[in-house]
Design a protein around this motif. Structure first.
Motif, mmCIF file in Angstrom:
data_model
loop_
_atom_site.group_PDB
_atom_site.id
_atom_site.type_symbol
_atom_site.label_atom_id
_atom_site.label_comp_id
_atom_site.label_asym_id
_atom_site.label_seq_id
_atom_site.Cartn_x
_atom_site.Cartn_y
_atom_site.Cartn_z
ATOM 1 N N LEU A 195 30.347 -8.181 7.031
ATOM 2 C CA LEU A 195 29.167 -8.904 7.487
ATOM 3 C C LEU A 195 29.626 -9.973 8.468
ATOM 4 O O LEU A 195 30.541 -10.742 8.167
ATOM 5 N N GLN A 196 28.997 -10.032 9.633
ATOM 6 C CA GLN A 196 29.467 -10.959 10.649
ATOM 7 C C GLN A 196 28.302 -11.726 11.256
ATOM 8 O O GLN A 196 27.257 -11.157 11.584
ATOM 9 N N LEU A 197 28.478 -13.051 11.402
ATOM 10 C CA LEU A 197 27.505 -13.886 12.091
ATOM 11 C C LEU A 197 27.835 -13.901 13.572
ATOM 12 O O LEU A 197 28.969 -14.187 13.970
ATOM 13 N N ASN A 198 26.847 -13.579 14.385
ATOM 14 C CA ASN A 198 27.023 -13.549 15.834
ATOM 15 C C ASN A 198 26.164 -14.648 16.454
ATOM 16 O O ASN A 198 24.935 -14.562 16.449
ATOM 17 N N GLY A 199 26.799 -15.690 16.961
ATOM 18 C CA GLY A 199 26.073 -16.837 17.510
ATOM 19 C C GLY A 199 25.807 -16.679 18.991
ATOM 20 O O GLY A 199 26.423 -17.360 19.824
ATOM 21 N N LEU A 200 24.887 -15.804 19.329
ATOM 22 C CA LEU A 200 24.582 -15.560 20.738
ATOM 23 C C LEU A 200 23.762 -16.705 21.323
ATOM 24 O O LEU A 200 22.795 -17.157 20.724
ATOM 25 N N THR A 201 24.129 -17.140 22.489
ATOM 26 C CA THR A 201 23.331 -18.117 23.215
ATOM 27 C C THR A 201 23.761 -18.139 24.674
ATOM 28 O O THR A 201 24.932 -17.902 24.986
ATOM 29 N N ASP A 202 22.805 -18.393 25.545
ATOM 30 C CA ASP A 202 23.173 -18.671 26.925
ATOM 31 C C ASP A 202 23.880 -20.023 26.955
ATOM 32 O O ASP A 202 23.608 -20.885 26.113
ATOM 33 N N PRO A 203 24.798 -20.237 27.901
ATOM 34 C CA PRO A 203 25.503 -21.531 27.960
ATOM 35 C C PRO A 203 24.511 -22.686 28.062
ATOM 36 O O PRO A 203 23.521 -22.603 28.799
ATOM 37 N N LEU A 204 24.764 -23.744 27.310
ATOM 38 C CA LEU A 204 23.817 -24.851 27.245
ATOM 39 C C LEU A 204 23.985 -25.867 28.364
ATOM 40 O O LEU A 204 23.011 -26.510 28.770
ATOM 41 N N TYR A 205 25.203 -26.015 28.861
ATOM 42 C CA TYR A 205 25.467 -27.135 29.757
ATOM 43 C C TYR A 205 25.963 -26.693 31.142
ATOM 44 O O TYR A 205 26.325 -27.533 31.955
ATOM 45 N N THR A 206 25.971 -25.389 31.376
ATOM 46 C CA THR A 206 26.402 -24.885 32.685
ATOM 47 C C THR A 206 25.319 -23.966 33.246
ATOM 48 O O THR A 206 24.249 -23.820 32.661
#
Length: 382
Positions: A195-206
């Protein structure tokens, strides 16, 4: 029926506010539009309880915030970092491992609900707040949309823990909006073994990646687009993973949007990152910088949570009066709980005595509840 305190929103800030108000002998109603507690922290699968220390081995937040950190692990899995679990640990040991945990969202939802019920908090799920009634500088009631239509609920004191400053907006307080939210798609994948947590997100500060966009947190078309685009982000990620592992698939995806900063209260004073190292005389708590490599200390002033046009309305969580990087620092779980507890205490005292308690009384009662407020940790005063 008129409640002593009505808490609007059942995220971490709302849960903390409701617990605090009830423990201070108020009759409390918590109104939540979803069907479970926690908001982004649970339904959004952002399952990291960020640090309640300063990165230098000093604990900055305690009280209900630390209680909820421990509660998130009550039904497993997860452990408090060893240096923080052992009261005799030296500061040097604690420098090497920040006081933070990763938890299971389902366990945390159940634990928070049981704790609220144990403390006699009444919960209304599936209730969307659509307006308020104000009179002579006070909020008199909120309107909710339910399965049977519109209902009016009256209260003495109100706490806006909606995350979007909805009550402030309806009540005519000054608010500002952030339309620069980005895609977020945290999810759990499974391949019949891991089981794996995948923390997808577009870059927040660039800069945004090609094909991505920004979203308003109050425009329904943008909110819908953010949810749709986040699920497409998850789909693209899992399809890419399946090229290497045909057994993998998405097991749990968010049932909540991924909007971080939407609309907030805009008071005459706003907390900023530049307030690092300053102790405010009206401090309701302290915090560190949650970014792992930055070691800073801040105090949070009462002014950020007290509304100005309605003298029985308070703001908790990510919609307190803060701006820029200060907004980014205060939107996270530990600080949401901190401001929630302060709001709950003040609201209960006001409902009981029909007046707002002075700051010395607030600080003393917060300390008696286990909160940390220590001006000696700061080099400057304000």
């Amino acid at each position: 029926m008129t409640y002593d305190v009505i808490v609007c929103g059942g995220g971490i800030a709302g849960v903390s506010a409701a617990l605090s108000a009830s423990r201070n002998n108020a009759r409390v109603l918590l109104i939540e539009r979803e069907y479970a507690l926690g908001g982004l922290a649970t339904l959004g699968l952002i399952v990291i309880y960020l640090p309640i220390c300063d990165g230098l081995g000093t604990q900055m937040i305690s009280g209900i915030s630390e209680e909820l950190l421990k509660l998130s692990l009550k039904y497993g899995p997860g452990e408090i970092p060893a240096p923080w679990k052992n009261k005799d640990s030296k500061k040097e040991e604690r420098k090497r491992d920040r006081y933070r945990v990763t938890y299971n969202a389902a366990s945390f939802i159940i634990a928070m609900e049981r704790e609220l019920l144990k403390n006699n908090v009444e919960i209304l799920y599936g209730s969307h707040i659509s307006g308020v009634k104000t009179e002579n500088g006070k909020v008199k009631s909120v309107f909710i949309e339910t399965k049977t239509g519109k209902e009016e609920i009256k209260g003495k004191v109100f706490i806006d823990a909606t995350g979007d400053a909805d009550i402030c907006y309806f009540a005519g307080e000054n608010t500002v909006e952030d339309t620069t939210n980005r895609r977020t798609g945290w999810y759990f994948s499974y391949d019949e073994k891991d089981l794996q947590l995948n923390g997808l997100t577009d870059p927040l500060y660039t800069e945004l990646p090609k094909g991505s966009r920004e979203y308003s947190g109050t425009n329904m078309k943008d909110i819908s687009a953010q949810c749709i685009d986040a699920r497409k982000m998850i789909l693209d990620d899992i399809l890419e993973k399946q090229k290497q592992n045909k057994s993998i698939y998405p097991l749990i995806i968010p049932s909540f949007h991924g909007l971080r900063m939407t609309r907030r209260f805009n008071g005459s004073f706003s907390f900023k990152k530049e307030h690092e190292g300053i102790y405010f005389e009206d401090a309701i708590g302290m915090m560190g910088n949650w970014h792992y490599h930055i070691k800073e200390r801040y105090s949070i002033p009462l002014r950020t949570i007290v509304c100005e046009k309605n003298n029985n309305l308070y703001v908790a969580g990510r919609c307190i009066s803060s701006e820029g990087e200060g907004w980014d620092l205060t939107r996270v779980i530990p600080v949401c709980a901190l401001t929630g507890e302060a709001c709950g205490l003040i609201a209960a005292e006001q409902a009981k005595n029909n007046q707002i308690p002075d700051i010395k009384t607030i600080q003393q009662k917060l300390k008696e509840s286990g909160n940390l407020i220590n001006e000696d940790l700061f080099a400057r005063r304000s």
